[in-house]
Design a protein around this motif. Structure first.
Motif, PDB file in Angstrom:
ATOM      1  N   ILE A  10     -21.271  41.105 -23.621  1.00  0.00           N
ATOM      2  CA  ILE A  10     -22.458  41.191 -22.791  1.00  0.00           C
ATOM      3  C   ILE A  10     -22.876  39.786 -22.437  1.00  0.00           C
ATOM      4  CG2 ILE A  10     -24.873  41.700 -22.803  1.00  0.00           C
ATOM      5  CD1 ILE A  10     -24.325  43.917 -24.742  1.00  0.00           C
ATOM      6  N   THR A  11     -22.560  39.350 -21.231  1.00  0.00           N
ATOM      7  CA  THR A  11     -23.093  38.050 -20.907  1.00  0.00           C
ATOM      8  C   THR A  11     -23.578  37.900 -19.500  1.00  0.00           C
ATOM      9  OG1 THR A  11     -20.819  37.412 -21.084  1.00  0.00           O
ATOM     10  CG2 THR A  11     -22.383  36.326 -22.553  1.00  0.00           C
ATOM     11  N   ASN A  43     -24.837  43.583 -15.826  1.00  0.00           N
ATOM     12  CA  ASN A  43     -24.221  43.864 -17.124  1.00  0.00           C
ATOM     13  C   ASN A  43     -24.441  45.297 -17.577  1.00  0.00           C
ATOM     14  OD1 ASN A  43     -23.331  41.106 -17.923  1.00  0.00           O
ATOM     15  ND2 ASN A  43     -25.482  40.724 -17.494  1.00  0.00           N
ATOM     16  N   PRO A  44     -23.654  45.673 -18.602  1.00  0.00           N
ATOM     17  CA  PRO A  44     -23.907  46.990 -19.196  1.00  0.00           C
ATOM     18  C   PRO A  44     -25.339  47.086 -19.722  1.00  0.00           C
ATOM     19  CG  PRO A  44     -21.792  46.158 -19.901  1.00  0.00           C
ATOM     20  CD  PRO A  44     -22.465  45.034 -19.163  1.00  0.00           C
ATOM     21  N   THR A  46     -28.276  47.356 -22.053  1.00  0.00           N
ATOM     22  CA  THR A  46     -28.577  47.022 -23.445  1.00  0.00           C
ATOM     23  C   THR A  46     -29.687  47.962 -23.888  1.00  0.00           C
ATOM     24  OG1 THR A  46     -27.983  44.710 -23.079  1.00  0.00           O
ATOM     25  CG2 THR A  46     -29.305  45.216 -25.027  1.00  0.00           C
ATOM     26  N   ASN A  69     -32.468  45.395 -20.028  1.00  0.00           N
ATOM     27  CA  ASN A  69     -31.946  44.952 -18.744  1.00  0.00           C
ATOM     28  C   ASN A  69     -32.098  45.947 -17.604  1.00  0.00           C
ATOM     29  OD1 ASN A  69     -30.219  44.565 -21.186  1.00  0.00           O
ATOM     30  ND2 ASN A  69     -29.495  42.850 -19.958  1.00  0.00           N
ATOM     31  N   THR A 214     -28.003  38.612 -15.258  1.00  0.00           N
ATOM     32  CA  THR A 214     -27.838  37.286 -15.864  1.00  0.00           C
ATOM     33  C   THR A 214     -27.264  36.306 -14.845  1.00  0.00           C
ATOM     34  OG1 THR A 214     -25.623  37.741 -16.725  1.00  0.00           O
ATOM     35  CG2 THR A 214     -27.478  38.208 -18.186  1.00  0.00           C
ATOM     36  N   LEU A 219     -30.449  35.700 -18.956  1.00  0.00           N
ATOM     37  CA  LEU A 219     -31.221  36.621 -18.117  1.00  0.00           C
ATOM     38  C   LEU A 219     -32.106  35.834 -17.162  1.00  0.00           C
ATOM     39  CD1 LEU A 219     -32.498  39.256 -20.694  1.00  0.00           C
ATOM     40  CD2 LEU A 219     -30.866  39.657 -18.852  1.00  0.00           C
ATOM     41  N   GLN A 255     -39.124  44.032 -22.878  1.00  0.00           N
ATOM     42  CA  GLN A 255     -38.741  42.711 -23.392  1.00  0.00           C
ATOM     43  C   GLN A 255     -39.891  42.163 -24.225  1.00  0.00           C
ATOM     44  OE1 GLN A 255     -37.618  40.470 -19.856  1.00  0.00           O
ATOM     45  NE2 GLN A 255     -35.651  41.510 -19.687  1.00  0.00           N
TER      46      GLN A 255
END
Ligand SMILES: *[C@@H]1O[C@H](CO)[C@@H](O)[C@H](O)[C@H]1NC(C)=O
Ligand SMILES: *[C@@H]1O[C@H](CO)[C@@H](O)[C@H](O)[C@H]1NC(C)=O
Ligand SMILES: *[C@@H]1O[C@H](CO)[C@@H](O)[C@H](O)[C@H]1NC(C)=O
Ligand SMILES: *[C@@H]1O[C@H](CO)[C@@H](O)[C@H](O)[C@H]1NC(C)=O
Ligand SMILES: CC(=O)N[C@H]1CO[C@H](CO)[C@@H](O)[C@@H]1O
Length: 276
Positions: A10-11, A43-44, A46, A69, A214, A219, A255
């Motif tokens: 995950i980046t 990204n996938p 989270t 995300n 990201t 992020l 978050q």
């Protein structure tokens, strides 16, 4: 185009152009630099596993979960014995206003990336605010590749454009994504292949998302996009079944214990995703 950067599971994100090292307050460094100079990636999901349905303002019986995300609607499984082969949705590009809070986000439609976390075939539009500048652009991505921005000379994006995104998997390793500008009846389409043997599709998820993506591995600060509403949204399966959003799972972005979005399934073909 495969950028040879080894990613952790995950980046980075799919969108060209925003590195978010947060400068000290008062610094004149733009928070959101030119997207084209950066590596963006969607990204996938989270997932944040604890459920807080009471905080979500649930307006339907949809299941609500939280994510670091993703905000939006996810069909988390196809009917037994079938796989998702396409997803479609139409939204109006939101008008972002410079308000001193630089940030970005991306609205997209895709297949996989939630419970099936090793691939995502997706396309959409990013929006970012940096100082007085608001930028919009279309992009596509087969995760774990980075996002590829579509040349704005070829497919310019403006607030108010009505954009239809079509994601079609023709096999588990090939697909076509297209964006249609309903405002001008122009379109962009491209055939994509899975970037690696490990990133073939499972056809297990279909989704309509606004994401905190990201840039250069971090992020982006989330911009206030107001509301993005996907309409005429549905997925199709290998058995040619059209699946509505009726039983979609809702994700809100959470978050640092703050819930940043409010998501409402408005009908079986629409989902409204608001920044709160
Ligand atoms: C939620 O489910 C209950 C029981 O199945 C049903 O009566 C109700 O109409 C549903 N509400 C919505 C908003 O879909
Ligand atoms: C979509 O059409 C509108 C109206 O013609 C135009 O202003 C806008 O630039 C177009 N966007 C794309 C992506 O073609
Ligand atoms: C939009 O473009 C397509 C393909 O060029 C064409 O077949 C269609 O008739 C157009 N629709 C409208 C409403 O102009
Ligand atoms: C949604 O689909 C209906 C029926 O095909 C169509 O009339 C309408 O224009 C579509 N809405 C948008 C925003 O594309
Ligand atoms: C893939 C990715 O960028 N995941 C991020 C999602 O958001 C959380 C924070 O909310 C990050 O910790 C993850 O790295």
């Amino acid at each position: 185009m495969k950028l040879s950067i080894i990613l952790g599971i995950i980046t980075s994100v799919a969108f060209p152009g925003v590195v978010w090292a947060l400068p000290p307050r008062g610094s004149s460094d733009p928070l959101v630099s030119r997207r084209s100079a950066q590596l963006q990636q969607s990204n996938p999901n989270t997932r944040i596993e604890e459920l807080q349905p009471e905080a979500s303002g649930a307006s339907s019986n949809a299941t609500i979960q939280f994510s670091g995300n993703w905000s939006g609607a996810v069909l988390v499984a196809p009917p037994e014995g079938e796989i998702f082969t396409s997803a479609v949705g139409t939204f109006t590009v939101p008008s972002l206003v410079p308000n001193g809070n630089d940030g970005a986000a991306a609205a997209w439609v895709g297949i996989d990336g939630d419970t099936f976390a090793t691939a995502i075939l997706q396309a959409g539009v990013f929006f970012s605010v940096s100082g007085d500048t608001v930028q919009y652009g279309a992009w596509y991505e087969w995760w774990p590749n980075f996002a590829t921005d579509i040349d704005t000379n070829v497919f310019p994006i403006s607030a108010g454009d009505v954009i239809t995104v079509n994601i079609d998997a023709t096999s588990n390793s090939e697909g076509t994504v297209s964006l249609i500008n309903q405002s001008s009846n122009t379109s962009f389409a491209i055939d994509l292949v899975a970037p690696t043997k490990l990133s073939v599709l499972g056809g297990q998820n279909a989704e309509w998302i606004v994401e905190d993506y990201t840039q250069n591995g971090g992020l982006v600060p989330l911009a206030d996009w107001g509301t993005v509403t996907f309409v005429n949204a549905s997925a199709s399966t290998s058995a040619n079944n059209k699946i509505s959003l009726q039983d979609a799972t809702i994700f809100d972005i959470e978050q640092f214990n703050d819930i940043l979005t409010s998501v409402t399934i408005g009908s079986d073909s629409s989902v409204a995703i608001s920044h709160t």
